[in-house]
Design a protein around this motif. Structure first.
Motif, PDB file in Angstrom:
ATOM      1  N   SER A   1       3.463 -19.188  25.712  1.00 52.26           N
ATOM      2  CA  SER A   1       4.593 -18.418  26.243  1.00 52.26           C
ATOM      3  C   SER A   1       4.133 -17.373  27.243  1.00 52.26           C
ATOM      4  O   SER A   1       4.788 -17.158  28.278  1.00 52.26           O
ATOM      5  N   VAL A   2       3.004 -16.726  26.986  1.00 57.62           N
ATOM      6  CA  VAL A   2       2.493 -15.718  27.924  1.00 57.62           C
ATOM      7  C   VAL A   2       2.104 -16.369  29.248  1.00 57.62           C
ATOM      8  O   VAL A   2       2.455 -15.876  30.331  1.00 57.62           O
ATOM      9  N   ILE A   3       1.383 -17.476  29.186  1.00 51.25           N
ATOM     10  CA  ILE A   3       0.955 -18.157  30.409  1.00 51.25           C
ATOM     11  C   ILE A   3       2.167 -18.689  31.175  1.00 51.25           C
ATOM     12  O   ILE A   3       2.277 -18.523  32.388  1.00 51.25           O
ATOM     13  N   ARG A   4       3.078 -19.336  30.471  1.00 55.11           N
ATOM     14  CA  ARG A   4       4.284 -19.876  31.116  1.00 55.11           C
ATOM     15  C   ARG A   4       5.077 -18.779  31.815  1.00 55.11           C
ATOM     16  O   ARG A   4       5.450 -18.917  32.990  1.00 55.11           O
ATOM     17  N   ASP A   5       5.345 -17.697  31.109  1.00 51.68           N
ATOM     18  CA  ASP A   5       6.187 -16.637  31.680  1.00 51.68           C
ATOM     19  C   ASP A   5       5.510 -15.959  32.864  1.00 51.68           C
ATOM     20  O   ASP A   5       6.154 -15.679  33.880  1.00 51.68           O
ATOM     21  N   ALA A   6       4.193 -15.713  32.744  1.00 47.62           N
ATOM     22  CA  ALA A   6       3.477 -15.065  33.856  1.00 47.62           C
ATOM     23  C   ALA A   6       3.406 -16.002  35.056  1.00 47.62           C
ATOM     24  O   ALA A   6       3.505 -15.561  36.207  1.00 47.62           O
ATOM     25  N   ALA A   7       3.263 -17.293  34.822  1.00 47.83           N
ATOM     26  CA  ALA A   7       3.169 -18.255  35.920  1.00 47.83           C
ATOM     27  C   ALA A   7       4.490 -18.337  36.682  1.00 47.83           C
ATOM     28  O   ALA A   7       4.511 -18.306  37.931  1.00 47.83           O
ATOM     29  N   TRP A   8       5.599 -18.449  35.970  1.00 52.26           N
ATOM     30  CA  TRP A   8       6.886 -18.562  36.656  1.00 52.26           C
ATOM     31  C   TRP A   8       7.310 -17.260  37.310  1.00 52.26           C
ATOM     32  O   TRP A   8       7.939 -17.266  38.368  1.00 52.26           O
ATOM     33  N   SER A   9       6.931 -16.133  36.715  1.00 48.95           N
ATOM     34  CA  SER A   9       7.211 -14.847  37.357  1.00 48.95           C
ATOM     35  C   SER A   9       6.494 -14.758  38.695  1.00 48.95           C
ATOM     36  O   SER A   9       7.057 -14.299  39.704  1.00 48.95           O
ATOM     37  N   THR A  10       5.240 -15.231  38.733  1.00 48.14           N
ATOM     38  CA  THR A  10       4.482 -15.235  39.983  1.00 48.14           C
ATOM     39  C   THR A  10       5.111 -16.180  41.000  1.00 48.14           C
ATOM     40  O   THR A  10       5.227 -15.851  42.190  1.00 48.14           O
ATOM     41  N   SER A  11       5.523 -17.364  40.561  1.00 42.25           N
ATOM     42  CA  SER A  11       6.131 -18.329  41.467  1.00 42.25           C
ATOM     43  C   SER A  11       7.425 -17.775  42.074  1.00 42.25           C
ATOM     44  O   SER A  11       7.716 -18.013  43.251  1.00 42.25           O
ATOM     45  N   GLU A  12       8.177 -17.039  41.292  1.00 41.71           N
ATOM     46  CA  GLU A  12       9.409 -16.435  41.813  1.00 41.71           C
ATOM     47  C   GLU A  12       9.102 -15.342  42.836  1.00 41.71           C
ATOM     48  O   GLU A  12       9.799 -15.215  43.856  1.00 41.71           O
ATOM     49  N   ARG A  13       8.044 -14.561  42.574  1.00 43.73           N
ATOM     50  CA  ARG A  13       7.647 -13.533  43.560  1.00 43.73           C
ATOM     51  C   ARG A  13       7.161 -14.189  44.849  1.00 43.73           C
ATOM     52  O   ARG A  13       7.478 -13.714  45.956  1.00 43.73           O
ATOM     53  N   LEU A  14       6.403 -15.270  44.726  1.00 43.97           N
ATOM     54  CA  LEU A  14       5.935 -15.970  45.917  1.00 43.97           C
ATOM     55  C   LEU A  14       7.103 -16.550  46.708  1.00 43.97           C
ATOM     56  O   LEU A  14       7.069 -16.590  47.948  1.00 43.97           O
ATOM     57  N   ALA A  15       8.130 -16.998  46.012  1.00 45.34           N
ATOM     58  CA  ALA A  15       9.313 -17.515  46.710  1.00 45.34           C
ATOM     59  C   ALA A  15       9.987 -16.417  47.521  1.00 45.34           C
ATOM     60  O   ALA A  15      10.489 -16.665  48.635  1.00 45.34           O
ATOM     61  N   GLN A  16       9.992 -15.201  47.004  1.00 47.32           N
ATOM     62  CA  GLN A  16      10.559 -14.074  47.748  1.00 47.32           C
ATOM     63  C   GLN A  16       9.722 -13.758  48.977  1.00 47.32           C
ATOM     64  O   GLN A  16      10.249 -13.430  50.044  1.00 47.32           O
ATOM     65  N   GLU A  17       8.391 -13.862  48.828  1.00 43.37           N
ATOM     66  CA  GLU A  17       7.491 -13.551  49.942  1.00 43.37           C
ATOM     67  C   GLU A  17       7.472 -14.667  50.995  1.00 43.37           C
ATOM     68  O   GLU A  17       7.437 -14.389  52.202  1.00 43.37           O
ATOM     69  N   ARG A  18       7.474 -15.932  50.533  1.00 47.55           N
ATOM     70  CA  ARG A  18       7.134 -17.051  51.414  1.00 47.55           C
ATOM     71  C   ARG A  18       8.230 -18.101  51.529  1.00 47.55           C
ATOM     72  O   ARG A  18       8.150 -18.975  52.388  1.00 47.55           O
ATOM     73  N   GLY A  19       9.196 -18.046  50.623  1.00 48.02           N
ATOM     74  CA  GLY A  19      10.225 -19.063  50.582  1.00 48.02           C
ATOM     75  C   GLY A  19      10.013 -20.013  49.422  1.00 48.02           C
ATOM     76  O   GLY A  19       8.885 -20.266  49.000  1.00 48.02           O
ATOM     77  N   ALA A  20      11.115 -20.547  48.893  1.00 47.24           N
ATOM     78  CA  ALA A  20      11.045 -21.508  47.802  1.00 47.24           C
ATOM     79  C   ALA A  20      10.536 -22.853  48.309  1.00 47.24           C
ATOM     80  O   ALA A  20      10.552 -23.135  49.511  1.00 47.24           O
ATOM     81  N   TYR A  21      10.089 -23.699  47.394  1.00 47.48           N
ATOM     82  CA  TYR A  21       9.660 -25.039  47.804  1.00 47.48           C
ATOM     83  C   TYR A  21      10.881 -25.784  48.358  1.00 47.48           C
ATOM     84  O   TYR A  21      12.010 -25.596  47.898  1.00 47.48           O
ATOM     85  N   PRO A  22      10.701 -26.609  49.360  1.00 45.32           N
ATOM     86  CA  PRO A  22      11.841 -27.204  50.070  1.00 45.32           C
ATOM     87  C   PRO A  22      12.830 -27.958  49.194  1.00 45.32           C
ATOM     88  O   PRO A  22      14.029 -27.981  49.485  1.00 45.32           O
ATOM     89  N   ASN A  23      12.367 -28.577  48.116  1.00 45.40           N
ATOM     90  CA  ASN A  23      13.282 -29.318  47.253  1.00 45.40           C
ATOM     91  C   ASN A  23      13.924 -28.460  46.167  1.00 45.40           C
ATOM     92  O   ASN A  23      14.672 -28.980  45.330  1.00 45.40           O
ATOM     93  N   TRP A  24      13.665 -27.140  46.189  1.00 46.97           N
ATOM     94  CA  TRP A  24      14.235 -26.267  45.163  1.00 46.97           C
ATOM     95  C   TRP A  24      15.759 -26.336  45.079  1.00 46.97           C
ATOM     96  O   TRP A  24      16.314 -26.347  43.963  1.00 46.97           O
ATOM     97  N   PRO A  25      16.517 -26.415  46.183  1.00 49.73           N
ATOM     98  CA  PRO A  25      17.980 -26.441  46.057  1.00 49.73           C
ATOM     99  C   PRO A  25      18.505 -27.587  45.193  1.00 49.73           C
ATOM    100  O   PRO A  25      19.623 -27.523  44.691  1.00 49.73           O
TER     101      PRO A  25
END
Length: 576
Positions: free
Chosen positions: A368-392
Motif C-alpha cells: 500500500s505504501v509503494i502503490r500510493d507513493a507511486a501513483w501520487s508521483t505519477s499524478e504530480r508528473l502529469a501536472q508538470e508534463r501532461g498525462a499519458y496520451p491514452n489517459w482520457p
C-alpha cells in the motif's frame, strides 16, 4: 553494492578499458537527468535530479534494469527491458514481426508473442500446392532460431514467451511443445486461460475449440483433459505456465479503448499490448531497515519510490526504441515496471517467517505504501508534463503520467548488484550452487545463518559452513526462535508460495513474476492445486518448477564439497 558484478555484467567496454563503477553511475544518472530539459528544467535542476538519481543507486535503495544501466548514453540507447510483438495470420506479417523481434533482441530486450491468431495445423491456405497450414507451433522454431543467432553477437542470451489460447485447435500440440527437455530453449510457454475454462475444469464439462480464422468449432474436448496435460508437462519440465487473461483484463484501464491484453513479457511480470515496451527497476527493501532492525524507514521508502518513478518515466523519453511503432506505443501508454527485491532479506532481518500471516501483513503495508507513493508521483508528473496520451480513455478521474506503474520482476542481475535476495523469492537454500558463469557454477551461502551459528554455537566460519553443507536444518545447534525466519524455497508449502504471489498482486498494477518451487517428490496433483489456487486468489499468471525436472537445475542445494563461497556473498553473480 557489489561493484564487481556491476562492472562485470553492465559496464561499458572498449579494447582493454572497462568503465569504473563511478563512471557507470555518472553516465546513467547524467543521461536520465538530462531528460528534465525536455520539460523546461535549467542547468541547476538537471544537476539536482541527476544527483538524486545517482543517490538511488549509490545508496543501494533502487536499481534500474540492466538495459538502462548498460545502454544509457550509448549509440544504441535502447532502455526497455521487454516488448510484446503482434502475430497476425498473414505470411508477410509474421516475417515483419520476426524482423522486429531481431531488433529487440539485438539491444538486449525480451519479447512476448501471442500465437492465438495463427490458423491451426491443416487449415486451408491460399497456396494451391500446399497441403494446409503448418500451425502456430511450427513458427516458434523460426523465432527460436532467430533469437539464438542474434544472441550470439548481442548483449545477453535472448528470451521469449509464447502464449496460446486454451481454446485454439492446436492447444494440445502447444502444451506438449517443451515436453522434451532442450526444445525451444529461448522460449517460455504459457497457456492463456479464461474463467469459463476454469469453471469447465471444475464441473468436468467440455469446451469448444475454435478456429481463429473461420470462427467455427472443429471439435469439442473435455476441459479436464487439457488441464491434465498442462499440469503433467509443467510437472515434467516447468513448462507451460498459465496466464489468467480475464484476471489480467479486469484491472486493465485501457480495455475499452485498446481491447484486451493477451500476453506478457518473457518472465510474465509485464502485461503488454502489441508493440508496447516497458522499462524496469526495483527497490531494495532491505535498504530501508532501521539500524535497530525494528521497522522500516517508511518516509525514506516513500521518497525513494517518488524518485524511482521519475527516473523510470525519464527513461521512456531517453530510450531509442527499435522501431517507430514501438516508440509510439511506449509513449502513448508510458507503462512502467517498478518492482521490489530483497523481500526475503527483510523478512529474516525482522524475524518473520516467509510462510506466515505476519509476512502477509508486511506485504499489505509495503504494497500500500509503494502503490500510493507511486501513483501520487505519477499524478504530480502529469501536472508538470501532461498525462499519458491514452489517459482520457482510462476511466481514471485524476490525470496520471503512466497507465501502470508497479510490477514484481525476477531481478536477476540487479539483485546481485544490490547484494540482496531476488524479487519476492525466498532464499533458495543455506548453501547452494547457481549454474552460471563457470562450468561448475557459482557457490553461495546464507551469510546471516552462518553468523547465527557463529554467535549462538561459537563456531568458526569454516566450521559453520561445513555444518550447513552436511546437516539438515533441523539438526543445526540453534534455538527454534533463531531458526524460525530461515525458510527456504523447497521447505515452504506451495500454498504459501501462491498466497505470496496473490497478496503482492493486490497492490501491483502489472503482474507478479515468481516461481513456485516444488520439491522433487511432488506430484502432478500438487501442480494442479497450485495453478487452481492461483486462479481462485486472483493471480494473473503462475509458473512452477519441480526440483529435478530437468537434467541440470539452474539452482541446486546439494553442493557437496564445492569450494568455499566468497565471504561477502549472499548472492554474487547471475543473469538478467
Amino acid at each position: 553494492m557489489n561493484s564487481e558484478v556491476l562492472r562485470a555484467k553492465l559496464a561499458r567496454r572498449q579494447d582493454q578499458w572497462i568503465e569504473s563503477t563511478e563512471e557507470l553511475l555518472d553516465r546513467v544518472s547524467r543521461v536520465l537527468g538530462e531528460v528534465e530539459r525536455q520539460y523546461g528544467a535549467g542547468d541547476q535542476q538537471v544537476r539536482r535530479w541527476s544527483a538524486r538519481f545517482r543517490a538511488l543507486m549509490e545508496e543501494n535503495r533502487f536499481w534500474p534494469s540492466g538495459r538502462i544501466l548498460n545502454n544509457s548514453g550509448t549509440p544504441q540507447g535502447q532502455l526497455a527491458s521487454c516488448f510484446v510483438l503482434p502475430l497476425s495470420d498473414d505470411f508477410g506479417s509474421v516475417f515483419d514481426t520476426l524482423k522486429s523481434a531481431a531488433a529487440c533482441h539485438r539491444s538486449g530486450g525480451g519479447t512476448g508473442f501471442d500465437l492465438s491468431p495463427l490458423r491451426e495445423r491443416g487449415a486451408p491456405i491460399s497456396t494451391a500446392e500446399a497441403g494446409g497450414a503448418s500451425g502456430p507451433v511450427s513458427w516458434l522454431r523460426l523465432f527460436d532460431a532467430e533469437t539464438t543467432v542474434v544472441a550470439q553477437g548481442g548483449k545477453m542470451r535472448g528470451a521469449n514467451l509464447a502464449s496460446l489460447s486454451v481454446r485454439h485447435p492446436d492447444i494440445m500440440e502447444f502444451v506438449d511443445t517443451k515436453r522434451d527437455v532442450g526444445q525451444l530453449h529461448t522460449f517460455n510457454i504459457s497457456v492463456a486461460i479464461d474463467d469459463a475454462f476454469m469453471r469447465a475444469v471444475e464441473s468436468q464439462t467440455q469446451i469448444e475449440l475454435v478456429s481463429p480464422v473461420s470462427g467455427r468449432a472443429p471439435g469439442r474436448i473435455a476441459a479436464v483433459d487439457i488441464w491434465r496435460r498442462i499440469c503433467e508437462n509443467a510437472w515434467r519440465t516447468g513448462d507451460p505456465g498459465v496466464l489468467f487473461v480475464d484476471t489480467m483484463n479486469r484491472s486493465n484501464p485501457l480495455l475499452d479503448h485498446l481491447g484486451p491484453i493477451r500476453t506478457t513479457n518473457p518472465c510474465g511480470e509485464q502485461t503488454l499490448y502489441p508493440y508496447e515496451a516497458s522499462n524496469l527497476g526495483s527497490l531494495n527493501l532491505a535498504a530501508f531497515l532501521l539500524p535497530n532492525r525494528s521497522d522500516l524507514d517508511w518516509d525514506l521508502l516513500r521518497d525513494t519510490v517518488g524518485d524511482s518513478v521519475r527516473l523510470l518515466d525519464n527513461a521512456i523519453d531517453a530510450s531509442q526504441y527499435p522501431e517507430p511503432r514501438i516508440t509510439d506505443m511506449a509513449r502513448a501508454n508510458r507503462r512502467l515496471g517498478l518492482g521490489v527485491m530483497g523481500y526475503a532479506d527483510l523478512l529474516i532481518a525482522l524475524g518473520i517467517p516467509y510462510d506466515s500471516e505476519a509476512a502477509m501483513g508486511l506485504i499489505d503495508r509495503l504494497g500500500s505504501v509503494i502503490r500510493d507513493a507511486a501513483w501520487s508521483t505519477s499524478e504530480r508528473l502529469a501536472q508538470e508534463r501532461g498525462a499519458y496520451p491514452n489517459w482520457p480513455y482510462s476511466g481514471r478521474r485524476t490525470p496520471a503520467r503512466n497507465c501502470a506503474i508497479t510490477t514484481i520482476a525476477p531481478t536477476g542481475t540487479i539483485s546481485m548488484v544490490a547484494g540482496c535476495s531476488s524479487g519476492i523469492e525466498p532464499r533458495f537454500a543455506p548453501v547452494w550452487n547457481k549454474d552460471v558463469i563457470r562450468a561448475d557454477g557459482i557457490v553461495y551461502a546464507d551469510e546471516d545463518l552462518v553468523g547465527e551459528l557463529r554467535r549462538h554455537a561459537g563456531l568458526e566460519r569454516d566450521d559453520a559452513l561445513r555444518l550447513l553443507r552436511n546437516k539438515p536444518l533441523d539438526e543445526l545447534p540453534l534455538p527454534a526462535h533463531v531458526m524460525a525466519p530461515y525458510r527456504y524455497a523447497h521447505e515452504i508449502p506451495a500454498a504459501w508460495h501462491v498466497r505470496t504471489v496473490a497478496r503482492w498482486q493486490q497492490y501491483t498494477d502489472n503482474a507478479v513474476s515468481k516461481t513456485v518451487n516444488l520439491p522433487r517428490a511432488s506430484g502432478v496433483a500438487d501442480v494442479s492445486h497450485a495453478f487452481f489456487e492461483a486462479w481462485r486468489l486472483g493471480c494473473k499468471g503462475l509458473s512452477i518448477y519441480r526440483e529435478g525436472s530437468r537434467d541440470r537445475d539452474l539452482l541446486t542445494s546439494h553442493v557437496g564439497s564445492e569450494p568455499e563461497p566468497p565471504r561477502q556473498s549472499k548472492q554474487l553473480a547471475g543473469e538478467l
